[in-house]
Design an enzyme around this catalytic site. Structure first.
Site, PDB file in Angstrom:
ATOM      1  N   SER A 142       0.843  -1.198   0.000  1.00  0.00           N
ATOM      2  CA  SER A 142       0.000   0.000   0.000  1.00  0.00           C
ATOM      3  C   SER A 142       0.879   1.248   0.000  1.00  0.00           C
ATOM      4  CB  SER A 142      -0.870   0.035   1.266  1.00  0.00           C
ATOM      5  OG  SER A 142      -1.555   1.271   1.363  1.00  0.00           O
ATOM      6  N   TYR A 156      -1.785  -0.503  10.293  1.00  0.00           N
ATOM      7  CA  TYR A 156      -1.945  -1.032   8.923  1.00  0.00           C
ATOM      8  C   TYR A 156      -0.754  -0.600   8.049  1.00  0.00           C
ATOM      9  CZ  TYR A 156      -3.822  -1.016   4.122  1.00  0.00           C
ATOM     10  OH  TYR A 156      -3.998  -1.175   2.765  1.00  0.00           O
TER      11      TYR A 156
END
Ligand code: NAP
Length: 247
Positions: A142, A156
Protein backbone atom coordinates in the site's frame (compact mmCIF):
# COMPACT_ATOMS: atom_id res chain seq x y z
CA UNK A 1 -2.56 -24.65 -17.58
CA UNK A 2 -0.88 -22.16 -15.26
CA UNK A 3 -2.63 -21.71 -11.95
CA UNK A 4 -2.76 -18.46 -9.98
CA UNK A 5 -3.84 -18.24 -6.36
CA UNK A 6 -5.33 -14.88 -5.41
CA UNK A 7 -5.81 -14.42 -1.68
CA UNK A 8 -8.85 -12.30 -0.84
CA UNK A 9 -10.06 -12.88 -4.39
CA UNK A 10 -13.71 -12.54 -3.48
CA UNK A 11 -13.90 -8.73 -3.40
CA UNK A 12 -12.26 -5.46 -4.41
CA UNK A 13 -8.77 -5.57 -5.90
CA UNK A 14 -8.53 -9.35 -5.49
CA UNK A 15 -11.76 -9.86 -7.41
CA UNK A 16 -10.63 -7.63 -10.28
CA UNK A 17 -7.29 -9.47 -10.34
CA UNK A 18 -8.92 -12.91 -10.40
CA UNK A 19 -11.15 -11.89 -13.33
CA UNK A 20 -8.26 -10.35 -15.28
CA UNK A 21 -5.89 -13.28 -14.72
CA UNK A 22 -8.59 -15.68 -15.92
CA UNK A 23 -9.01 -13.60 -19.07
CA UNK A 24 -5.29 -14.02 -19.64
CA UNK A 25 -5.33 -17.80 -19.48
CA UNK A 26 -4.71 -18.57 -15.83
CA UNK A 27 -6.77 -21.09 -13.92
CA UNK A 28 -7.60 -19.04 -10.82
CA UNK A 29 -7.92 -20.26 -7.25
CA UNK A 30 -10.12 -17.63 -5.57
CA UNK A 31 -9.34 -17.56 -1.86
CA UNK A 32 -11.73 -15.96 0.60
CA UNK A 33 -12.10 -15.83 4.36
CA UNK A 34 -15.84 -15.74 5.04
CA UNK A 35 -17.91 -14.40 2.14
CA UNK A 36 -18.50 -17.67 0.34
CA UNK A 37 -21.16 -16.21 -1.95
CA UNK A 38 -18.90 -13.41 -3.16
CA UNK A 39 -16.16 -15.92 -4.02
CA UNK A 40 -18.68 -18.19 -5.76
CA UNK A 41 -19.84 -15.23 -7.85
CA UNK A 42 -16.27 -14.53 -9.02
CA UNK A 43 -15.83 -18.20 -9.95
CA UNK A 44 -19.12 -18.25 -11.80
CA UNK A 45 -18.29 -15.03 -13.73
CA UNK A 46 -14.96 -16.52 -14.81
CA UNK A 47 -16.65 -19.73 -15.94
CA UNK A 48 -19.31 -17.79 -17.86
CA UNK A 49 -16.46 -16.06 -19.73
CA UNK A 50 -15.00 -19.46 -20.64
CA UNK A 51 -12.26 -19.41 -18.02
CA UNK A 52 -11.32 -21.83 -15.27
CA UNK A 53 -11.60 -21.09 -11.56
CA UNK A 54 -12.48 -22.56 -8.21
CA UNK A 55 -12.87 -21.06 -4.76
CA UNK A 56 -10.87 -22.03 -1.70
CA UNK A 57 -11.70 -20.94 1.83
CA UNK A 58 -8.88 -20.17 4.26
CA UNK A 59 -8.14 -17.52 6.84
CA UNK A 60 -4.55 -16.71 5.88
CA UNK A 61 -3.72 -15.63 9.43
CA UNK A 62 -4.11 -19.29 10.49
CA UNK A 63 -1.10 -21.43 9.61
CA UNK A 64 -3.04 -24.70 9.46
CA UNK A 65 -5.62 -23.21 7.13
CA UNK A 66 -2.90 -21.88 4.82
CA UNK A 67 -1.21 -25.28 4.69
CA UNK A 68 -4.56 -26.96 4.01
CA UNK A 69 -5.35 -24.47 1.23
CA UNK A 70 -2.11 -25.17 -0.63
CA UNK A 71 -2.59 -28.93 -0.12
CA UNK A 72 -6.05 -28.70 -1.64
CA UNK A 73 -4.50 -27.05 -4.71
CA UNK A 74 -1.98 -29.92 -4.92
CA UNK A 75 -4.78 -32.45 -4.64
CA UNK A 76 -6.55 -30.84 -7.59
CA UNK A 77 -3.37 -31.27 -9.62
CA UNK A 78 -2.87 -27.50 -9.89
CA UNK A 79 0.69 -26.42 -10.72
CA UNK A 80 1.04 -23.09 -8.99
CA UNK A 81 2.86 -20.57 -11.16
CA UNK A 82 1.51 -17.34 -9.68
CA UNK A 83 0.59 -16.14 -6.21
CA UNK A 84 -1.07 -12.81 -5.49
CA UNK A 85 -0.92 -11.98 -1.79
CA UNK A 86 -3.82 -9.58 -1.84
CA UNK A 87 -5.82 -10.35 1.33
CA UNK A 88 -5.47 -7.53 3.85
CA UNK A 89 -7.39 -5.84 6.63
CA UNK A 90 -7.59 -2.58 8.52
CA UNK A 91 -9.75 -1.29 11.33
CA UNK A 92 -11.40 1.96 12.47
CA UNK A 93 -9.43 5.15 11.85
CA UNK A 94 -7.68 6.29 15.02
CA UNK A 95 -4.33 7.50 16.32
CA UNK A 96 -1.43 5.45 17.69
CA UNK A 97 -2.30 6.71 21.17
CA UNK A 98 -5.55 4.74 20.97
CA UNK A 99 -4.16 1.43 19.66
CA UNK A 100 -4.05 -1.77 21.69
CA UNK A 101 -2.05 -4.97 21.28
CA UNK A 102 -5.06 -7.04 20.28
CA UNK A 103 -5.79 -4.86 17.26
CA UNK A 104 -2.16 -4.47 16.22
CA UNK A 105 -1.68 -8.24 16.41
CA UNK A 106 -4.82 -8.89 14.37
CA UNK A 107 -3.66 -6.56 11.61
CA UNK A 108 -0.19 -8.08 11.56
CA UNK A 109 -1.52 -11.67 11.73
CA UNK A 110 -3.33 -11.26 8.42
CA UNK A 111 -1.27 -8.66 6.55
CA UNK A 112 2.20 -9.83 7.57
CA UNK A 113 2.13 -13.38 8.98
CA UNK A 114 -0.50 -14.48 6.46
CA UNK A 115 1.52 -13.08 3.57
CA UNK A 116 4.69 -14.77 4.88
CA UNK A 117 2.91 -18.12 5.21
CA UNK A 118 1.48 -18.00 1.70
CA UNK A 119 4.92 -17.02 0.34
CA UNK A 120 6.47 -19.97 2.18
CA UNK A 121 4.01 -22.48 0.76
CA UNK A 122 4.36 -21.04 -2.75
CA UNK A 123 8.16 -21.13 -2.62
CA UNK A 124 8.03 -24.81 -1.63
CA UNK A 125 6.07 -25.50 -4.79
CA UNK A 126 7.71 -23.10 -7.28
CA UNK A 127 11.39 -23.20 -6.36
CA UNK A 128 13.83 -25.19 -8.53
CA UNK A 129 15.41 -26.26 -5.22
CA UNK A 130 12.19 -28.05 -4.27
CA UNK A 131 11.67 -29.54 -7.73
CA UNK A 132 9.34 -26.76 -8.89
CA UNK A 133 9.20 -25.00 -12.26
CA UNK A 134 9.56 -21.42 -11.05
CA UNK A 135 6.86 -18.81 -10.73
CA UNK A 136 6.02 -15.28 -9.72
CA UNK A 137 4.65 -13.71 -6.55
CA UNK A 138 3.05 -10.29 -6.28
CA UNK A 139 2.38 -8.83 -2.86
CA UNK A 140 -0.28 -6.17 -2.56
CA UNK A 141 1.26 -3.58 -0.29
CA UNK A 142 0.00 0.00 0.00
CA UNK A 143 0.99 3.62 -0.47
CA UNK A 144 0.41 3.70 3.30
CA UNK A 145 3.80 1.99 3.68
CA UNK A 146 5.26 5.29 2.45
CA UNK A 147 2.80 7.74 4.02
CA UNK A 148 2.51 6.06 7.44
CA UNK A 149 -1.27 6.79 7.43
CA UNK A 150 -1.13 9.17 10.43
CA UNK A 151 -4.37 9.58 12.42
CA UNK A 152 -5.91 6.79 10.36
CA UNK A 153 -4.16 3.43 10.78
CA UNK A 154 -0.44 3.49 11.43
CA UNK A 155 -0.70 -0.20 12.42
CA UNK A 156 -1.94 -1.03 8.92
CA UNK A 157 0.71 1.19 7.31
CA UNK A 158 3.45 -0.49 9.35
CA UNK A 159 2.17 -3.91 8.31
CA UNK A 160 2.54 -2.85 4.68
CA UNK A 161 6.06 -1.63 5.43
CA UNK A 162 6.76 -5.17 6.59
CA UNK A 163 5.26 -6.53 3.36
CA UNK A 164 7.67 -4.32 1.40
CA UNK A 165 10.64 -5.67 3.35
CA UNK A 166 9.40 -9.24 2.88
CA UNK A 167 9.10 -8.56 -0.86
CA UNK A 168 12.69 -7.36 -1.07
CA UNK A 169 14.19 -10.07 1.15
CA UNK A 170 12.34 -12.99 -0.38
CA UNK A 171 13.00 -11.75 -3.92
CA UNK A 172 16.73 -11.90 -3.26
CA UNK A 173 16.49 -15.31 -1.56
CA UNK A 174 14.71 -16.95 -4.49
CA UNK A 175 16.00 -14.95 -7.47
CA UNK A 176 18.16 -17.89 -8.59
CA UNK A 177 15.34 -20.37 -7.97
CA UNK A 178 13.11 -19.26 -10.84
CA UNK A 179 10.82 -17.13 -8.67
CA UNK A 180 10.27 -13.41 -9.06
CA UNK A 181 8.78 -11.47 -6.14
CA UNK A 182 7.44 -7.96 -6.52
CA UNK A 183 4.82 -5.71 -4.97
CA UNK A 184 2.20 -3.22 -6.04
CA UNK A 185 1.53 -0.27 -3.75
CA UNK A 186 -1.98 0.98 -4.52
CA UNK A 187 -3.12 4.43 -3.45
CA UNK A 188 -6.80 5.21 -2.90
CA UNK A 189 -8.88 2.58 -4.64
CA UNK A 190 -12.68 2.30 -4.73
CA UNK A 191 -13.38 -0.83 -2.64
CA UNK A 192 -15.31 -1.81 0.50
CA UNK A 193 -12.14 -1.65 2.59
CA UNK A 194 -12.60 2.02 3.49
CA UNK A 195 -15.90 1.20 5.21
CA UNK A 196 -13.92 -1.05 7.58
CA UNK A 197 -11.96 2.07 8.54
CA UNK A 198 -15.26 3.80 9.35
CA UNK A 199 -15.31 6.07 6.27
CA UNK A 200 -16.94 4.43 3.27
CA UNK A 201 -16.58 7.63 1.22
CA UNK A 202 -12.88 8.16 2.07
CA UNK A 203 -11.69 7.92 -1.54
CA UNK A 204 -13.99 10.73 -2.69
CA UNK A 205 -12.93 12.93 0.25
CA UNK A 206 -9.22 12.65 -0.52
CA UNK A 207 -9.34 12.29 -4.31
CA UNK A 208 -9.31 16.06 -5.10
CA UNK A 209 -6.01 16.42 -3.20
CA UNK A 210 -4.21 13.81 -5.32
CA UNK A 211 -2.04 14.84 -8.28
CA UNK A 212 -4.42 13.00 -10.64
CA UNK A 213 -7.39 14.38 -8.69
CA UNK A 214 -9.22 11.06 -8.69
CA UNK A 215 -9.36 7.71 -6.92
CA UNK A 216 -8.27 4.51 -8.61
CA UNK A 217 -10.29 1.54 -9.83
CA UNK A 218 -9.52 -2.06 -8.80
CA UNK A 219 -8.84 -2.86 -12.49
CA UNK A 220 -5.98 -0.36 -12.56
CA UNK A 221 -4.25 -2.32 -9.80
CA UNK A 222 -5.11 -5.67 -11.37
CA UNK A 223 -3.35 -4.61 -14.57
CA UNK A 224 -0.13 -3.80 -12.69
CA UNK A 225 -0.32 -7.20 -10.97
CA UNK A 226 -0.95 -8.96 -14.29
CA UNK A 227 2.12 -7.32 -15.79
CA UNK A 228 4.37 -8.19 -12.85
CA UNK A 229 3.26 -11.83 -13.07
CA UNK A 230 3.73 -11.97 -16.84
CA UNK A 231 6.72 -12.91 -18.97
CA UNK A 232 6.86 -9.24 -20.01
CA UNK A 233 8.33 -8.62 -16.54
CA UNK A 234 10.79 -11.53 -16.77
CA UNK A 235 13.81 -9.46 -15.58
CA UNK A 236 11.91 -7.62 -12.83
CA UNK A 237 12.22 -8.75 -9.23
CA UNK A 238 12.45 -7.27 -5.75
CA UNK A 239 10.76 -4.07 -6.81
CA UNK A 240 7.56 -2.05 -6.46
CA UNK A 241 4.96 -0.44 -8.66
CA UNK A 242 3.39 2.61 -7.05
CA UNK A 243 -0.12 2.80 -8.50
CA UNK A 244 -1.33 5.78 -6.54
CA UNK A 245 -2.24 8.54 -8.97
CA UNK A 246 1.06 10.34 -8.45
CA UNK A 247 0.97 10.46 -4.66
P1 NAP B 1 -11.54 -5.49 0.48
O1 NAP B 1 -12.46 -4.98 -0.58
O2 NAP B 1 -11.83 -5.19 1.91
O3 NAP B 1 -11.39 -7.08 0.28
C1 NAP B 1 -10.58 -7.79 1.15
C2 NAP B 1 -10.47 -9.21 0.68
O4 NAP B 1 -9.53 -9.89 1.53
C3 NAP B 1 -11.75 -9.98 0.75
O5 NAP B 1 -11.78 -10.88 -0.33
C4 NAP B 1 -11.64 -10.74 2.07
O6 NAP B 1 -12.37 -11.96 2.11
C5 NAP B 1 -10.15 -11.04 2.08
N1 NAP B 1 -9.59 -11.29 3.41
C6 NAP B 1 -9.50 -10.45 4.46
N2 NAP B 1 -8.89 -11.04 5.50
C7 NAP B 1 -8.57 -12.30 5.09
C8 NAP B 1 -7.95 -13.40 5.70
N3 NAP B 1 -7.50 -13.34 6.97
N4 NAP B 1 -7.80 -14.54 4.99
C9 NAP B 1 -8.25 -14.62 3.70
N5 NAP B 1 -8.84 -13.60 3.07
C10 NAP B 1 -9.02 -12.45 3.76
O7 NAP B 1 -10.05 -4.98 0.23
P2 NAP B 1 -9.33 -4.25 -1.02
O8 NAP B 1 -9.51 -2.80 -0.85
O9 NAP B 1 -9.68 -4.92 -2.28
O10 NAP B 1 -7.81 -4.55 -0.64
C11 NAP B 1 -7.07 -5.61 -1.18
C12 NAP B 1 -5.62 -5.36 -0.84
O11 NAP B 1 -5.21 -4.11 -1.36
C13 NAP B 1 -5.33 -5.32 0.66
O12 NAP B 1 -4.11 -5.95 0.95
C14 NAP B 1 -5.23 -3.84 0.95
O13 NAP B 1 -4.42 -3.58 2.06
C15 NAP B 1 -4.62 -3.34 -0.34
N6 NAP B 1 -4.83 -1.93 -0.59
C16 NAP B 1 -6.09 -1.43 -0.78
C17 NAP B 1 -6.24 -0.07 -1.03
C18 NAP B 1 -7.59 0.55 -1.25
O14 NAP B 1 -7.66 1.79 -1.36
N7 NAP B 1 -8.65 -0.21 -1.35
C19 NAP B 1 -5.13 0.77 -1.04
C20 NAP B 1 -3.88 0.23 -0.83
C21 NAP B 1 -3.73 -1.13 -0.61
P3 NAP B 1 -13.94 -11.99 2.53
O15 NAP B 1 -14.69 -11.43 1.36
O16 NAP B 1 -14.27 -13.41 2.79
O17 NAP B 1 -14.06 -11.11 3.74
Amino acid sequence: MKTALVTGGSRGIGRATALLLAQHGYQVAVNYRQREEAAAEVVSLIQQQGGKAFSVQADISDEQQVVAMFRSLDQQGAVLSALVNNAGILFQQTSVAQLNAERINRVFATNVTGTFLCCREAVKRMSFQYGGQGGAIVNVSSAAARSGAPHEYVDYAASKGAVDTLTRGLALEVAAQGIRVNAVRPGLIYTDMHADGGEADRVNRIAPTLPMQRGGEPDEIANAILWLLSEAASYVTGTFIDAAGGR
